[in-house]
Design a protein around this motif. Structure first.
Motif, PDB file in Angstrom:
ATOM      1  N   PHE A 138     -13.183-173.572  -9.672  1.00  0.00           N
ATOM      2  CA  PHE A 138     -13.749-173.327  -8.357  1.00  0.00           C
ATOM      3  C   PHE A 138     -13.097-174.174  -7.271  1.00  0.00           C
ATOM      4  O   PHE A 138     -13.443-174.073  -6.114  1.00  0.00           O
ATOM      5  CB  PHE A 138     -15.253-173.588  -8.380  1.00  0.00           C
ATOM      6  N   CYS A 139     -12.187-175.100  -7.696  1.00  0.00           N
ATOM      7  CA  CYS A 139     -11.513-175.909  -6.679  1.00  0.00           C
ATOM      8  C   CYS A 139     -10.769-174.991  -5.721  1.00  0.00           C
ATOM      9  O   CYS A 139     -10.013-174.129  -6.135  1.00  0.00           O
ATOM     10  CB  CYS A 139     -10.536-176.886  -7.329  1.00  0.00           C
TER      11      CYS A 139
ATOM     12  N   SER B  68     -12.532-179.352  -0.914  1.00  0.00           N
ATOM     13  CA  SER B  68     -13.303-178.735  -1.993  1.00  0.00           C
ATOM     14  C   SER B  68     -14.487-179.612  -2.334  1.00  0.00           C
ATOM     15  O   SER B  68     -14.358-180.826  -2.472  1.00  0.00           O
ATOM     16  CB  SER B  68     -12.434-178.560  -3.249  1.00  0.00           C
ATOM     17  N   VAL B  69     -15.654-179.025  -2.461  1.00  0.00           N
ATOM     18  CA  VAL B  69     -16.850-179.775  -2.829  1.00  0.00           C
ATOM     19  C   VAL B  69     -16.867-179.955  -4.330  1.00  0.00           C
ATOM     20  O   VAL B  69     -16.919-178.992  -5.079  1.00  0.00           O
ATOM     21  CB  VAL B  69     -18.118-179.033  -2.374  1.00  0.00           C
ATOM     22  N   GLN B  70     -16.806-181.183  -4.797  1.00  0.00           N
ATOM     23  CA  GLN B  70     -16.767-181.462  -6.225  1.00  0.00           C
ATOM     24  C   GLN B  70     -18.175-181.516  -6.805  1.00  0.00           C
ATOM     25  O   GLN B  70     -19.174-181.494  -6.096  1.00  0.00           O
ATOM     26  CB  GLN B  70     -16.053-182.805  -6.473  1.00  0.00           C
TER      27      GLN B  70
ATOM     28  N   ARG C 209     -21.940-173.089  -6.219  1.00  0.00           N
ATOM     29  CA  ARG C 209     -22.932-174.163  -6.302  1.00  0.00           C
ATOM     30  C   ARG C 209     -24.304-173.583  -6.645  1.00  0.00           C
ATOM     31  O   ARG C 209     -24.506-172.368  -6.646  1.00  0.00           O
ATOM     32  CB  ARG C 209     -23.023-174.916  -4.960  1.00  0.00           C
ATOM     33  N   GLY C 210     -25.227-174.477  -6.906  1.00  0.00           N
ATOM     34  CA  GLY C 210     -26.604-174.075  -7.165  1.00  0.00           C
ATOM     35  C   GLY C 210     -26.827-173.668  -8.604  1.00  0.00           C
ATOM     36  O   GLY C 210     -26.090-174.036  -9.506  1.00  0.00           O
TER      37      GLY C 210
ATOM     38  N   LEU D 291     -28.177-168.955 -15.094  1.00  0.00           N
ATOM     39  CA  LEU D 291     -27.369-170.111 -15.481  1.00  0.00           C
ATOM     40  C   LEU D 291     -27.071-171.023 -14.289  1.00  0.00           C
ATOM     41  O   LEU D 291     -27.143-170.608 -13.138  1.00  0.00           O
ATOM     42  CB  LEU D 291     -26.043-169.643 -16.089  1.00  0.00           C
ATOM     43  N   ASP D 292     -26.708-172.291 -14.588  1.00  0.00           N
ATOM     44  CA  ASP D 292     -26.281-173.207 -13.538  1.00  0.00           C
ATOM     45  C   ASP D 292     -24.768-173.111 -13.365  1.00  0.00           C
ATOM     46  O   ASP D 292     -24.078-172.475 -14.165  1.00  0.00           O
ATOM     47  CB  ASP D 292     -26.704-174.642 -13.845  1.00  0.00           C
ATOM     48  N   TYR D 293     -24.242-173.754 -12.310  1.00  0.00           N
ATOM     49  CA  TYR D 293     -22.827-173.551 -12.000  1.00  0.00           C
ATOM     50  C   TYR D 293     -21.911-174.229 -13.014  1.00  0.00           C
ATOM     51  O   TYR D 293     -20.778-173.804 -13.216  1.00  0.00           O
ATOM     52  CB  TYR D 293     -22.504-174.005 -10.577  1.00  0.00           C
TER      53      TYR D 293
END
Length: 370
Positions: free
Chosen positions: A207-208, A223-225, A307-308, A345-347
């Motif tokens: 997802f980067c 990018s949000v890590q 995210r999420g 599911l989570d990310y």
């Protein structure tokens, strides 16, 4: 396990004046696997049994060995001594298998071949039809409990809406069993599984956000890590992901380059205006439309951030990346990844699904209708 019981390989055995019930000799089992064409050679047979040990299916009778040794040592199926760990996932899978066997073994079963939009589907049933049957057979006490069971089966990939558009509802929507429990499975299928353990420990992520231009003179894309801090990622290569998963691909031959300058402490806000639940997304008539995106990753990545969880959403999209070219936008919700339903599911889990999958990514997303 049942075949070994029938063949008398699993039986009570004595060792050092002590009797060990329902166990087998490792060396004898290795011979049996080769003789019955379950493994082509001893090395593969040992790897298969080690896989069963890693999944807590078999163990050494005294737990003195954590690995499977091709020797005159006694091992046992955990199902035979009551030590098999029944997690929630395992319980749902076993419940699904039990219901499937019950349904296919009765006359006038609700499981039938049906057609929708000129496509024939096997082992299908209507949602309301399944609920009536569950109550009639005493599997549940009421319709609400039946709906919860149906949703658990769907979220674990056991049943599915025939065109993968709906969750489980008490209605005339058509579903089918996604798993054919009676298909003869071979042990060697275990060795084809991709492990995501090493991937989850990697700083790399599918997802980067890719850099718009990997030349050093250009600015990297933010990018949000996973630690919710903003870091600059330069030229994140999928080659590192591929090498971790044990696959070789000449297309991704360039080495990974990660650049982490001093971190700016920041908790990025969600792009969502308000939280959205799965029930809201899936309710009939909800103002959302489902889209299928085919994203072909390039040598840098896929170009988006997710995210999420339950459901996950698209937090950011690189305007020059493959995801944007495929039609991905921020605020879309991730419905499925390569045919796997993922709203529950989570990310991090979705990340593993993508990293262990093919370079061509097929995602279904749900987008709010303007």
């Amino acid at each position: 396990r049942l075949r070994l019981h029938d063949g008398k390989l699993v039986k009570d055995r004595r060792f050092h004046l002590r009797t060990y019930p329902n166990c087998f000799v490792a060396k004898e089992l290795t011979d049996w696997l080769i003789d019955h064409k379950e493994a082509p050679d001893r090395e593969t047979a040992i790897r298969l049994m080690q896989k069963l040990m890693d999944h807590y299916i078999i163990h050494h009778v005294c737990d003195e060995h954590s690995d499977y040794k091709d020797a005159k040592l006694l091992y046992r199926f955990r199902k035979d001594d009551g030590t098999f760990p029944l997690s929630k996932d395992v319980k749902v899978f076993m419940r699904g298998q039990s219901l499937y066997e019950k349904l296919v073994s009765v006359e006038e079963s609700i499981l039938k071949v049906r057609e929708e939009n000129s496509v024939k589907y096997q082992r299908t049933f209507l949602g309301s039809e399944m609920i009536d049957w569950l109550i009639q057979e005493g599997e549940v006490e009421n319709r609400q409990e039946a709906v919860e069971l149906g949703r658990a089966l769907l979220e674990h990939g056991i049943i599915q809406h025939v065109s993968n558009r709906h969750h489980f509802f008490d209605s005339d929507i058509l579903y089918h069993f996604w798993i054919n429990f009676r298909r003869r499975r071979r042990l060697t299928e275990l060795l084809n599984e991709n492990s995501s353990r090493a991937l989850s420990e990697s700083p790399d992520s599918p997802f980067c956000l890719r850099k718009l231009n990997p030349d050093p003179g250009n600015t990297s894309f933010l990018s949000v890590q996973t630690n919710k801090e903003i870091k600059v990622v330069s030229a994140v290569r999928r080659s590192s992901i591929t090498s971790l998963s044990g696959n070789s691909n000449a297309y991704f031959s360039a080495p990974p380059t990660l650049v982490f300058p001093p971190v700016a402490e920041c908790n990025p806000k969600s792009v969502l205006k308000r939280p959205v639940t799965n029930e809201e997304l899936l309710s009939p008539g909800a103002p959302y439309v489902k889209k299928t995106l085919t994203i072909v990753g390039d040598a840098v990545g896929w170009g988006f951030v997710v995210r999420g969880g339950r459901p996950c959403h698209i937090q950011a999209v690189d305007p020059g990346g493959p995801a944007a070219a495929a039609g991905m936008k921020v605020c879309q919700f991730v419905f499925s990844v390569n045919g796997v339903y993922v709203l529950h599911l989570d990310y991090q889990t979705i990340s593993s699904l993508i990293m262990t999958g093919p370079r061509t990514l097929v995602m279904e997303v749900m987008e709010a209708i303007e």
